[in-house]
Write a protein that holds these residues in place. Structure first.
Motif, mmCIF file in Angstrom:
data_model
loop_
_atom_site.group_PDB
_atom_site.id
_atom_site.type_symbol
_atom_site.label_atom_id
_atom_site.label_comp_id
_atom_site.label_asym_id
_atom_site.label_seq_id
_atom_site.Cartn_x
_atom_site.Cartn_y
_atom_site.Cartn_z
ATOM 1 N N ASP A 24 -4.081 -11.859 3.981
ATOM 2 C CA ASP A 24 -4.782 -11.466 5.207
ATOM 3 C C ASP A 24 -3.864 -11.577 6.424
ATOM 4 O OD1 ASP A 24 -8.127 -11.442 4.808
ATOM 5 O OD2 ASP A 24 -6.956 -12.364 3.228
ATOM 6 N N TYR A 27 -1.491 -8.744 6.398
ATOM 7 C CA TYR A 27 -2.159 -7.514 6.850
ATOM 8 C C TYR A 27 -2.135 -7.426 8.378
ATOM 9 C CZ TYR A 27 -6.127 -4.487 8.064
ATOM 10 O OH TYR A 27 -6.926 -3.525 8.635
ATOM 11 N N TYR A 28 -2.524 -8.512 9.042
ATOM 12 C CA TYR A 28 -2.549 -8.486 10.509
ATOM 13 C C TYR A 28 -1.138 -8.409 11.082
ATOM 14 C CZ TYR A 28 -7.531 -9.491 10.351
ATOM 15 O OH TYR A 28 -8.879 -9.413 10.120
ATOM 16 N N HIS A 31 -0.034 -4.864 10.790
ATOM 17 C CA HIS A 31 -0.729 -4.046 11.787
ATOM 18 C C HIS A 31 -0.016 -4.141 13.134
ATOM 19 C CE1 HIS A 31 -3.950 -2.675 14.490
ATOM 20 N NE2 HIS A 31 -4.409 -2.014 13.441
ATOM 21 N N GLN A 34 3.041 -1.920 13.114
ATOM 22 C CA GLN A 34 2.797 -0.543 12.693
ATOM 23 C C GLN A 34 3.711 0.452 13.404
ATOM 24 O OE1 GLN A 34 -0.329 0.856 10.389
ATOM 25 N NE2 GLN A 34 1.768 1.564 10.180
ATOM 26 N N VAL A 60 -1.588 0.988 7.896
ATOM 27 C CA VAL A 60 -2.025 -0.294 7.334
ATOM 28 C C VAL A 60 -3.542 -0.330 7.158
ATOM 29 C CG1 VAL A 60 -2.141 -2.781 7.760
ATOM 30 C CG2 VAL A 60 -0.041 -1.525 8.291
ATOM 31 N N THR A 61 -4.289 0.135 8.164
ATOM 32 C CA THR A 61 -5.752 0.090 8.091
ATOM 33 C C THR A 61 -6.315 1.049 7.057
ATOM 34 O OG1 THR A 61 -5.807 1.643 9.954
ATOM 35 C CG2 THR A 61 -6.071 -0.701 10.460
ATOM 36 N N HIS A 62 -5.542 2.074 6.680
ATOM 37 C CA HIS A 62 -5.998 3.017 5.661
ATOM 38 C C HIS A 62 -5.645 2.543 4.254
ATOM 39 C CE1 HIS A 62 -5.611 6.353 8.946
ATOM 40 N NE2 HIS A 62 -6.692 5.609 9.094
ATOM 41 N N THR A 65 -8.211 -2.228 2.200
ATOM 42 C CA THR A 65 -9.631 -2.485 2.452
ATOM 43 C C THR A 65 -9.909 -3.961 2.200
ATOM 44 O OG1 THR A 65 -10.259 -2.065 0.155
ATOM 45 C CG2 THR A 65 -10.187 -0.156 1.660
ATOM 46 N N ARG A 66 -11.105 -4.397 2.533
ATOM 47 C CA ARG A 66 -11.471 -5.786 2.285
ATOM 48 C C ARG A 66 -11.406 -6.110 0.799
ATOM 49 N NH1 ARG A 66 -10.580 -9.916 4.790
ATOM 50 N NH2 ARG A 66 -9.709 -10.460 2.778
#
Length: 459
Positions: A24, A27-28, A31, A34, A60-62, A65-66
Protein backbone atom coordinates in the motif's frame (compact mmCIF):
# COMPACT_ATOMS: atom_id res chain seq x y z
CA UNK A 1 5.74 21.30 -20.32
CA UNK A 2 7.16 18.70 -22.65
CA UNK A 3 4.88 16.53 -24.70
CA UNK A 4 5.75 13.03 -25.82
CA UNK A 5 7.46 14.61 -28.81
CA UNK A 6 9.87 16.31 -26.44
CA UNK A 7 11.93 15.04 -23.49
CA UNK A 8 10.87 12.69 -20.71
CA UNK A 9 12.35 11.05 -17.68
CA UNK A 10 11.94 7.31 -18.17
CA UNK A 11 11.07 6.02 -14.71
CA UNK A 12 10.85 6.28 -10.95
CA UNK A 13 11.44 3.74 -8.15
CA UNK A 14 10.08 3.27 -4.64
CA UNK A 15 10.76 0.67 -1.95
CA UNK A 16 9.72 -0.23 1.61
CA UNK A 17 11.34 -2.55 4.16
CA UNK A 18 9.70 -3.75 7.38
CA UNK A 19 6.18 -2.38 7.18
CA UNK A 20 2.95 -4.46 7.37
CA UNK A 21 1.40 -2.37 4.58
CA UNK A 22 4.45 -2.33 2.31
CA UNK A 23 2.49 -2.72 -0.94
CA UNK A 24 0.00 0.00 0.00
CA UNK A 25 2.79 2.42 0.85
CA UNK A 26 4.49 1.58 -2.44
CA UNK A 27 1.25 2.29 -4.29
CA UNK A 28 1.04 5.77 -2.76
CA UNK A 29 4.73 6.36 -3.34
CA UNK A 30 4.41 5.44 -7.01
CA UNK A 31 1.40 7.70 -7.32
CA UNK A 32 3.56 10.58 -6.09
CA UNK A 33 6.17 9.62 -8.71
CA UNK A 34 3.67 9.27 -11.55
CA UNK A 35 5.19 12.28 -13.35
CA UNK A 36 8.36 10.23 -13.88
CA UNK A 37 6.59 7.56 -15.90
CA UNK A 38 3.06 7.12 -17.17
CA UNK A 39 3.19 4.07 -19.40
CA UNK A 40 3.36 1.22 -16.90
CA UNK A 41 3.48 0.51 -13.18
CA UNK A 42 4.44 -2.49 -11.08
CA UNK A 43 4.85 -3.65 -7.47
CA UNK A 44 6.58 -6.74 -6.08
CA UNK A 45 6.01 -7.62 -2.41
CA UNK A 46 7.63 -10.30 -0.28
CA UNK A 47 6.18 -12.03 2.77
CA UNK A 48 9.57 -13.47 3.66
CA UNK A 49 8.92 -16.74 1.84
CA UNK A 50 7.72 -15.83 -1.65
CA UNK A 51 6.96 -12.95 -3.98
CA UNK A 52 3.54 -11.53 -4.81
CA UNK A 53 3.56 -9.14 -7.73
CA UNK A 54 1.49 -7.31 -10.29
CA UNK A 55 2.43 -4.97 -13.16
CA UNK A 56 0.68 -3.71 -16.27
CA UNK A 57 0.48 -0.88 -18.75
CA UNK A 58 -1.33 2.19 -17.48
CA UNK A 59 -1.30 4.74 -14.69
CA UNK A 60 -0.81 3.64 -11.09
CA UNK A 61 -4.50 4.15 -10.26
CA UNK A 62 -5.53 2.08 -13.29
CA UNK A 63 -3.08 -0.77 -12.75
CA UNK A 64 -3.86 -1.40 -9.06
CA UNK A 65 -7.23 -2.02 -7.45
CA UNK A 66 -7.98 -2.72 -3.81
CA UNK A 67 -8.29 -6.44 -4.54
CA UNK A 68 -4.91 -6.51 -6.27
CA UNK A 69 -3.18 -4.64 -3.45
CA UNK A 70 -4.71 -7.03 -0.90
CA UNK A 71 -3.02 -9.90 -2.76
CA UNK A 72 0.40 -8.22 -2.56
CA UNK A 73 1.10 -9.49 0.94
CA UNK A 74 4.33 -8.85 2.77
CA UNK A 75 6.39 -6.40 4.80
CA UNK A 76 8.80 -5.56 1.98
CA UNK A 77 8.05 -4.22 -1.50
CA UNK A 78 9.58 -2.40 -4.43
CA UNK A 79 7.73 -0.54 -7.19
CA UNK A 80 8.39 1.15 -10.50
CA UNK A 81 6.75 3.54 -12.95
CA UNK A 82 8.13 3.97 -16.45
CA UNK A 83 7.82 5.51 -19.86
CA UNK A 84 8.51 3.67 -23.07
CA UNK A 85 9.49 5.08 -26.42
CA UNK A 86 7.17 5.57 -29.38
CA UNK A 87 6.58 2.26 -31.14
CA UNK A 88 7.79 0.15 -28.19
CA UNK A 89 5.43 -2.63 -27.22
CA UNK A 90 6.16 -1.90 -23.57
CA UNK A 91 4.33 -4.66 -21.72
CA UNK A 92 7.21 -7.10 -21.39
CA UNK A 93 9.49 -4.23 -20.36
CA UNK A 94 7.34 -3.19 -17.40
CA UNK A 95 9.17 -3.30 -14.11
CA UNK A 96 10.06 -4.51 -11.53
CA UNK A 97 11.46 -7.48 -13.44
CA UNK A 98 11.10 -10.77 -11.57
CA UNK A 99 13.47 -13.74 -11.98
CA UNK A 100 14.19 -17.16 -10.57
CA UNK A 101 17.85 -17.89 -9.98
CA UNK A 102 20.00 -20.21 -7.89
CA UNK A 103 19.57 -18.23 -4.69
CA UNK A 104 15.79 -17.93 -5.04
CA UNK A 105 13.55 -15.12 -6.28
CA UNK A 106 14.92 -11.79 -7.45
CA UNK A 107 13.10 -8.54 -8.32
CA UNK A 108 14.86 -5.58 -9.94
CA UNK A 109 13.69 -1.98 -10.47
CA UNK A 110 15.99 0.52 -12.17
CA UNK A 111 15.85 4.21 -13.00
CA UNK A 112 18.48 5.26 -15.51
CA UNK A 113 20.34 3.89 -18.50
CA UNK A 114 23.50 1.79 -18.80
CA UNK A 115 25.87 3.07 -21.44
CA UNK A 116 27.60 -0.34 -21.65
CA UNK A 117 24.36 -2.35 -21.77
CA UNK A 118 24.75 -3.36 -25.44
CA UNK A 119 28.34 -4.51 -24.82
CA UNK A 120 27.41 -6.57 -21.75
CA UNK A 121 24.30 -7.95 -23.44
CA UNK A 122 26.37 -9.24 -26.37
CA UNK A 123 28.84 -10.93 -24.01
CA UNK A 124 25.96 -12.53 -22.13
CA UNK A 125 24.40 -13.73 -25.40
CA UNK A 126 27.69 -15.39 -26.30
CA UNK A 127 27.67 -17.09 -22.90
CA UNK A 128 24.19 -18.51 -23.50
CA UNK A 129 21.92 -15.98 -21.78
CA UNK A 130 18.41 -15.66 -23.21
CA UNK A 131 16.84 -12.21 -22.78
CA UNK A 132 13.09 -11.71 -22.36
CA UNK A 133 13.01 -7.89 -22.48
CA UNK A 134 14.73 -4.97 -24.20
CA UNK A 135 15.61 -3.23 -20.91
CA UNK A 136 19.03 -2.46 -19.46
CA UNK A 137 17.63 -3.78 -16.19
CA UNK A 138 17.68 -7.38 -17.40
CA UNK A 139 21.42 -7.11 -18.04
CA UNK A 140 21.88 -6.49 -14.32
CA UNK A 141 19.90 -9.63 -13.45
CA UNK A 142 21.87 -11.83 -15.86
CA UNK A 143 25.18 -10.53 -14.51
CA UNK A 144 23.98 -11.31 -11.00
CA UNK A 145 22.92 -14.83 -11.97
CA UNK A 146 26.37 -15.51 -13.49
CA UNK A 147 28.33 -14.07 -10.58
CA UNK A 148 30.92 -16.38 -9.02
CA UNK A 149 29.80 -15.10 -5.61
CA UNK A 150 27.45 -17.54 -3.96
CA UNK A 151 25.54 -15.13 -1.72
CA UNK A 152 23.37 -12.27 -2.94
CA UNK A 153 24.93 -9.92 -0.39
CA UNK A 154 28.33 -10.50 -2.04
CA UNK A 155 27.22 -10.83 -5.67
CA UNK A 156 25.13 -7.65 -5.85
CA UNK A 157 27.95 -5.18 -5.01
CA UNK A 158 30.30 -7.08 -7.34
CA UNK A 159 27.91 -6.76 -10.29
CA UNK A 160 27.73 -2.99 -9.87
CA UNK A 161 31.42 -2.74 -10.73
CA UNK A 162 30.64 -4.02 -14.24
CA UNK A 163 27.90 -1.58 -15.19
CA UNK A 164 28.42 1.97 -16.37
CA UNK A 165 26.02 4.85 -16.79
CA UNK A 166 23.16 6.02 -14.61
CA UNK A 167 21.22 3.86 -12.19
CA UNK A 168 19.13 4.36 -9.11
CA UNK A 169 18.68 0.68 -8.39
CA UNK A 170 16.46 -1.42 -6.12
CA UNK A 171 16.84 -5.21 -5.92
CA UNK A 172 14.93 -7.54 -3.65
CA UNK A 173 15.11 -11.19 -2.60
CA UNK A 174 12.57 -12.84 -0.33
CA UNK A 175 14.31 -11.40 2.75
CA UNK A 176 16.64 -8.63 1.63
CA UNK A 177 16.39 -5.20 0.01
CA UNK A 178 19.39 -3.89 -1.91
CA UNK A 179 19.75 -0.20 -2.83
CA UNK A 180 22.46 1.41 -4.97
CA UNK A 181 23.27 4.59 -6.87
CA UNK A 182 25.65 4.94 -9.81
CA UNK A 183 29.15 6.27 -9.18
CA UNK A 184 28.31 9.72 -10.58
CA UNK A 185 24.95 10.19 -8.84
CA UNK A 186 23.29 11.06 -12.14
CA UNK A 187 19.82 10.17 -10.86
CA UNK A 188 18.39 11.13 -7.46
CA UNK A 189 17.67 8.55 -4.76
CA UNK A 190 16.57 9.35 -1.20
CA UNK A 191 16.11 7.35 2.00
CA UNK A 192 13.44 7.90 4.63
CA UNK A 193 12.18 6.37 7.87
CA UNK A 194 8.63 5.56 8.91
CA UNK A 195 8.66 4.18 12.44
CA UNK A 196 10.80 1.05 12.19
CA UNK A 197 10.44 0.92 8.40
CA UNK A 198 12.99 2.08 5.83
CA UNK A 199 11.67 3.81 2.70
CA UNK A 200 13.59 4.59 -0.50
CA UNK A 201 12.35 6.76 -3.35
CA UNK A 202 13.45 8.60 -6.48
CA UNK A 203 12.19 11.86 -4.96
CA UNK A 204 11.41 13.23 -1.52
CA UNK A 205 7.85 14.06 -2.58
CA UNK A 206 7.17 10.30 -2.48
CA UNK A 207 8.54 10.10 1.07
CA UNK A 208 6.17 12.90 2.03
CA UNK A 209 3.27 11.04 0.40
CA UNK A 210 3.62 8.14 2.85
CA UNK A 211 4.46 10.37 5.83
CA UNK A 212 8.05 9.12 5.99
CA UNK A 213 10.75 11.35 7.46
CA UNK A 214 13.63 12.17 5.14
CA UNK A 215 16.81 10.48 6.37
CA UNK A 216 19.49 11.12 3.73
CA UNK A 217 20.38 10.70 0.06
CA UNK A 218 22.13 7.60 -1.22
CA UNK A 219 25.69 8.63 -2.10
CA UNK A 220 27.24 8.09 -5.54
CA UNK A 221 28.93 4.69 -5.70
CA UNK A 222 27.21 3.54 -2.49
CA UNK A 223 25.15 0.42 -1.82
CA UNK A 224 22.95 -0.56 1.13
CA UNK A 225 21.77 -4.05 2.06
CA UNK A 226 18.76 -4.03 4.39
CA UNK A 227 17.51 -7.18 6.13
CA UNK A 228 16.46 -8.45 9.55
CA UNK A 229 20.02 -7.98 10.81
CA UNK A 230 19.94 -4.26 10.07
CA UNK A 231 21.57 -2.07 7.43
CA UNK A 232 24.93 -2.80 5.84
CA UNK A 233 26.54 -0.15 3.69
CA UNK A 234 29.51 -0.21 1.37
CA UNK A 235 30.99 1.19 -1.82
CA UNK A 236 31.36 -0.45 -5.20
CA UNK A 237 33.21 2.59 -6.52
CA UNK A 238 35.22 5.39 -5.03
CA UNK A 239 33.28 8.62 -4.73
CA UNK A 240 33.72 10.68 -7.88
CA UNK A 241 32.45 14.16 -8.59
CA UNK A 242 28.71 14.02 -8.16
CA UNK A 243 27.11 14.81 -11.52
CA UNK A 244 23.38 15.02 -10.81
CA UNK A 245 21.32 15.51 -13.98
CA UNK A 246 20.61 19.25 -14.26
CA UNK A 247 17.17 18.53 -15.76
CA UNK A 248 16.04 16.97 -12.49
CA UNK A 249 16.02 20.50 -11.07
CA UNK A 250 14.99 22.27 -14.28
CA UNK A 251 12.08 20.01 -15.24
CA UNK A 252 11.76 16.38 -14.15
CA UNK A 253 11.39 16.49 -10.39
CA UNK A 254 8.15 17.56 -8.77
CA UNK A 255 8.26 21.13 -7.49
CA UNK A 256 7.61 20.02 -3.89
CA UNK A 257 10.64 17.70 -3.86
CA UNK A 258 14.10 18.44 -2.54
CA UNK A 259 16.94 17.38 -4.81
CA UNK A 260 20.48 17.36 -3.42
CA UNK A 261 19.12 19.22 -0.41
CA UNK A 262 17.63 22.05 -2.45
CA UNK A 263 13.99 22.99 -2.94
CA UNK A 264 13.09 22.34 -6.57
CA UNK A 265 10.51 25.15 -6.42
CA UNK A 266 13.06 27.66 -5.13
CA UNK A 267 15.63 26.66 -7.75
CA UNK A 268 13.15 27.05 -10.61
CA UNK A 269 12.02 30.47 -9.40
CA UNK A 270 15.64 31.61 -9.23
CA UNK A 271 16.25 30.27 -12.75
CA UNK A 272 13.35 32.47 -13.85
CA UNK A 273 14.75 35.51 -12.05
CA UNK A 274 18.17 34.95 -13.60
CA UNK A 275 16.59 34.57 -17.04
CA UNK A 276 14.80 37.90 -16.55
CA UNK A 277 18.02 39.61 -15.59
CA UNK A 278 19.79 38.17 -18.63
CA UNK A 279 17.03 38.36 -21.25
CA UNK A 280 14.28 40.79 -20.30
CA UNK A 281 11.39 41.35 -22.70
CA UNK A 282 9.12 44.40 -23.01
CA UNK A 283 5.69 42.86 -22.47
CA UNK A 284 2.35 43.20 -20.71
CA UNK A 285 2.35 39.87 -18.90
CA UNK A 286 4.15 36.60 -18.30
CA UNK A 287 2.50 33.27 -19.14
CA UNK A 288 3.90 29.83 -18.24
CA UNK A 289 3.72 26.63 -20.23
CA UNK A 290 2.07 24.47 -17.53
CA UNK A 291 3.00 22.93 -15.26
CA UNK A 292 6.74 22.57 -14.66
CA UNK A 293 7.49 26.05 -16.04
CA UNK A 294 5.21 27.89 -13.60
CA UNK A 295 7.89 28.55 -10.92
CA UNK A 296 10.32 29.95 -13.51
CA UNK A 297 7.57 32.14 -14.96
CA UNK A 298 6.74 33.45 -11.48
CA UNK A 299 10.38 34.27 -10.89
CA UNK A 300 10.64 36.00 -14.27
CA UNK A 301 7.54 38.10 -13.60
CA UNK A 302 8.66 39.04 -10.07
CA UNK A 303 12.09 40.11 -11.28
CA UNK A 304 10.66 42.41 -13.97
CA UNK A 305 7.66 43.59 -11.95
CA UNK A 306 5.09 42.61 -14.59
CA UNK A 307 1.95 40.50 -14.02
CA UNK A 308 1.93 36.71 -14.18
CA UNK A 309 -1.31 35.41 -15.68
CA UNK A 310 -2.89 32.00 -16.29
CA UNK A 311 -3.00 32.38 -20.04
CA UNK A 312 -2.66 28.65 -20.76
CA UNK A 313 -4.74 25.96 -19.09
CA UNK A 314 -3.71 22.30 -19.10
CA UNK A 315 -6.25 19.50 -19.22
CA UNK A 316 -4.80 16.81 -16.93
CA UNK A 317 -6.95 14.03 -18.38
CA UNK A 318 -5.55 13.94 -21.92
CA UNK A 319 -3.12 11.13 -22.68
CA UNK A 320 0.00 10.96 -24.77
CA UNK A 321 -0.26 12.59 -28.18
CA UNK A 322 2.26 10.63 -30.21
CA UNK A 323 0.00 7.58 -30.45
CA UNK A 324 -2.47 9.44 -32.65
CA UNK A 325 -2.24 7.92 -36.17
CA UNK A 326 -2.39 11.11 -38.24
CA UNK A 327 -0.91 14.59 -37.97
CA UNK A 328 -4.39 16.14 -37.86
CA UNK A 329 -5.33 13.99 -34.88
CA UNK A 330 -2.05 14.79 -33.14
CA UNK A 331 -2.75 18.50 -33.59
CA UNK A 332 -6.22 17.99 -32.15
CA UNK A 333 -4.77 16.15 -29.17
CA UNK A 334 -2.47 19.10 -28.45
CA UNK A 335 -5.50 21.41 -28.45
CA UNK A 336 -7.23 19.09 -26.01
CA UNK A 337 -4.19 19.10 -23.73
CA UNK A 338 -3.64 22.88 -23.71
CA UNK A 339 -5.99 25.76 -24.29
CA UNK A 340 -5.33 29.50 -24.37
CA UNK A 341 -7.58 31.87 -22.39
CA UNK A 342 -8.63 34.49 -24.94
CA UNK A 343 -9.91 36.89 -22.29
CA UNK A 344 -6.40 37.02 -20.81
CA UNK A 345 -4.34 36.86 -24.02
CA UNK A 346 -6.16 38.98 -26.59
CA UNK A 347 -4.37 42.19 -27.56
CA UNK A 348 -1.50 41.61 -25.11
CA UNK A 349 2.25 41.35 -25.52
CA UNK A 350 3.10 37.99 -23.97
CA UNK A 351 6.29 36.55 -22.50
CA UNK A 352 5.89 32.79 -22.76
CA UNK A 353 8.21 31.02 -20.29
CA UNK A 354 9.11 27.36 -20.80
CA UNK A 355 11.81 25.16 -19.31
CA UNK A 356 13.34 23.90 -22.56
CA UNK A 357 13.02 23.43 -26.28
CA UNK A 358 14.02 20.10 -27.80
CA UNK A 359 12.56 19.51 -31.26
CA UNK A 360 10.47 22.66 -31.15
CA UNK A 361 7.24 21.07 -32.36
CA UNK A 362 5.42 21.65 -29.08
CA UNK A 363 6.71 25.23 -28.80
CA UNK A 364 5.47 26.02 -32.28
CA UNK A 365 2.01 24.69 -31.48
CA UNK A 366 1.79 26.64 -28.23
CA UNK A 367 2.88 29.89 -29.86
CA UNK A 368 0.19 29.20 -32.47
CA UNK A 369 -2.43 28.78 -29.74
CA UNK A 370 -1.51 32.17 -28.29
CA UNK A 371 -1.65 33.81 -31.74
CA UNK A 372 -5.09 32.33 -32.36
CA UNK A 373 -6.22 33.68 -28.97
CA UNK A 374 -5.32 37.19 -30.15
CA UNK A 375 -1.84 37.73 -28.69
CA UNK A 376 -0.30 40.91 -30.09
CA UNK A 377 3.27 39.67 -29.57
CA UNK A 378 4.76 36.41 -28.26
CA UNK A 379 8.26 36.49 -26.79
CA UNK A 380 9.51 33.04 -25.77
CA UNK A 381 11.96 32.75 -22.89
CA UNK A 382 13.55 29.43 -21.88
CA UNK A 383 14.83 28.83 -18.33
CA UNK A 384 17.69 26.57 -19.52
CA UNK A 385 20.31 26.80 -22.30
CA UNK A 386 19.88 25.36 -25.81
CA UNK A 387 19.66 21.55 -25.83
CA UNK A 388 22.34 20.60 -28.35
CA UNK A 389 23.29 17.01 -27.52
CA UNK A 390 21.39 13.78 -26.74
CA UNK A 391 21.25 12.17 -23.31
CA UNK A 392 22.51 8.63 -22.69
CA UNK A 393 21.59 8.42 -19.02
CA UNK A 394 17.88 7.64 -18.96
CA UNK A 395 16.13 10.55 -20.65
CA UNK A 396 14.05 9.89 -23.75
CA UNK A 397 15.49 12.61 -25.98
CA UNK A 398 15.66 13.24 -29.73
CA UNK A 399 18.70 12.29 -31.79
CA UNK A 400 21.25 15.05 -32.23
CA UNK A 401 20.15 15.87 -35.78
CA UNK A 402 16.53 16.27 -34.63
CA UNK A 403 17.32 18.85 -31.96
CA UNK A 404 16.10 22.32 -32.93
CA UNK A 405 19.35 23.92 -31.76
CA UNK A 406 21.24 21.90 -34.35
CA UNK A 407 18.95 23.02 -37.16
CA UNK A 408 18.94 26.71 -36.20
CA UNK A 409 22.09 27.83 -34.44
CA UNK A 410 20.95 31.40 -33.87
CA UNK A 411 18.14 32.40 -31.51
CA UNK A 412 16.56 34.73 -34.08
CA UNK A 413 16.23 32.01 -36.71
CA UNK A 414 15.08 29.47 -34.15
CA UNK A 415 12.46 31.88 -32.83
CA UNK A 416 11.14 32.50 -36.33
CA UNK A 417 10.87 28.74 -36.89
CA UNK A 418 8.43 28.43 -33.96
CA UNK A 419 6.53 31.61 -34.87
CA UNK A 420 7.77 33.76 -31.96
CA UNK A 421 8.54 37.48 -32.14
CA UNK A 422 11.69 36.74 -30.16
CA UNK A 423 13.35 33.78 -28.46
CA UNK A 424 16.04 33.75 -25.77
CA UNK A 425 17.61 31.09 -23.57
CA UNK A 426 19.19 31.20 -20.14
CA UNK A 427 22.96 31.09 -20.44
CA UNK A 428 24.90 28.04 -19.29
CA UNK A 429 26.76 30.24 -16.81
CA UNK A 430 23.49 31.66 -15.49
CA UNK A 431 22.03 28.20 -14.95
CA UNK A 432 25.20 26.85 -13.36
CA UNK A 433 25.37 29.78 -10.94
CA UNK A 434 21.85 28.95 -9.73
CA UNK A 435 22.29 25.16 -9.57
CA UNK A 436 25.63 25.42 -7.78
CA UNK A 437 24.23 27.39 -4.84
CA UNK A 438 24.80 25.27 -1.74
CA UNK A 439 26.39 22.44 -3.71
CA UNK A 440 28.83 20.29 -1.75
CA UNK A 441 32.52 20.54 -2.56
CA UNK A 442 33.58 18.38 -5.49
CA UNK A 443 30.05 18.14 -6.89
CA UNK A 444 28.60 19.59 -10.03
CA UNK A 445 25.68 18.95 -12.38
CA UNK A 446 25.62 17.01 -15.60
CA UNK A 447 25.23 19.57 -18.41
CA UNK A 448 25.97 17.15 -21.24
CA UNK A 449 22.77 17.89 -23.17
CA UNK A 450 23.80 21.55 -23.25
CA UNK A 451 27.54 21.32 -23.86
CA UNK A 452 28.35 17.73 -24.90
CA UNK A 453 30.62 17.13 -21.90
CA UNK A 454 29.56 13.67 -20.69
CA UNK A 455 30.69 12.52 -17.23
CA UNK A 456 31.17 8.88 -18.34
CA UNK A 457 32.65 6.97 -21.24
CA UNK A 458 29.84 6.32 -23.74
CA UNK A 459 31.11 2.98 -25.21
Amino acid sequence: MMSSSEMREKCGVFGVFNHPLAADLTYYGLHALQHRGQESAGIVASDGERFHFHKALGLVTHVFTRDILDRLRGTMAIGHVRYGSAGESGGQNSQPLVFKYRAGDLAVAHNGSLVNAAYERELLHQQGSIFQTATDTEVIAHLLARSAKQHFSEAAPEVLKKIQGSFALLMMTEKQLFVALDRHGLRPLSLGKLGDAIVVASETCALNAVDATYWRDVEPGEWLLIDEDGIQTGRFAEAEKKSLCSFELVYFARADSKIDGKSVLAVRKELGRTLARERAADADMVVAVPESSVPAALGYAEQLGIPYELGLIKNPYVGRTFIEPTQDLRELAVRLKLSAVREVIEGKRIVLVDDSIVRGTTSKRIVGLLREAGAKEVHVRISSPMVKDPCYYGIDMADKEELLANRWAEEEAMGASIGADSLAFLSERGMSDVLNIGLSEGSHHCLACFNGQYPTQLY
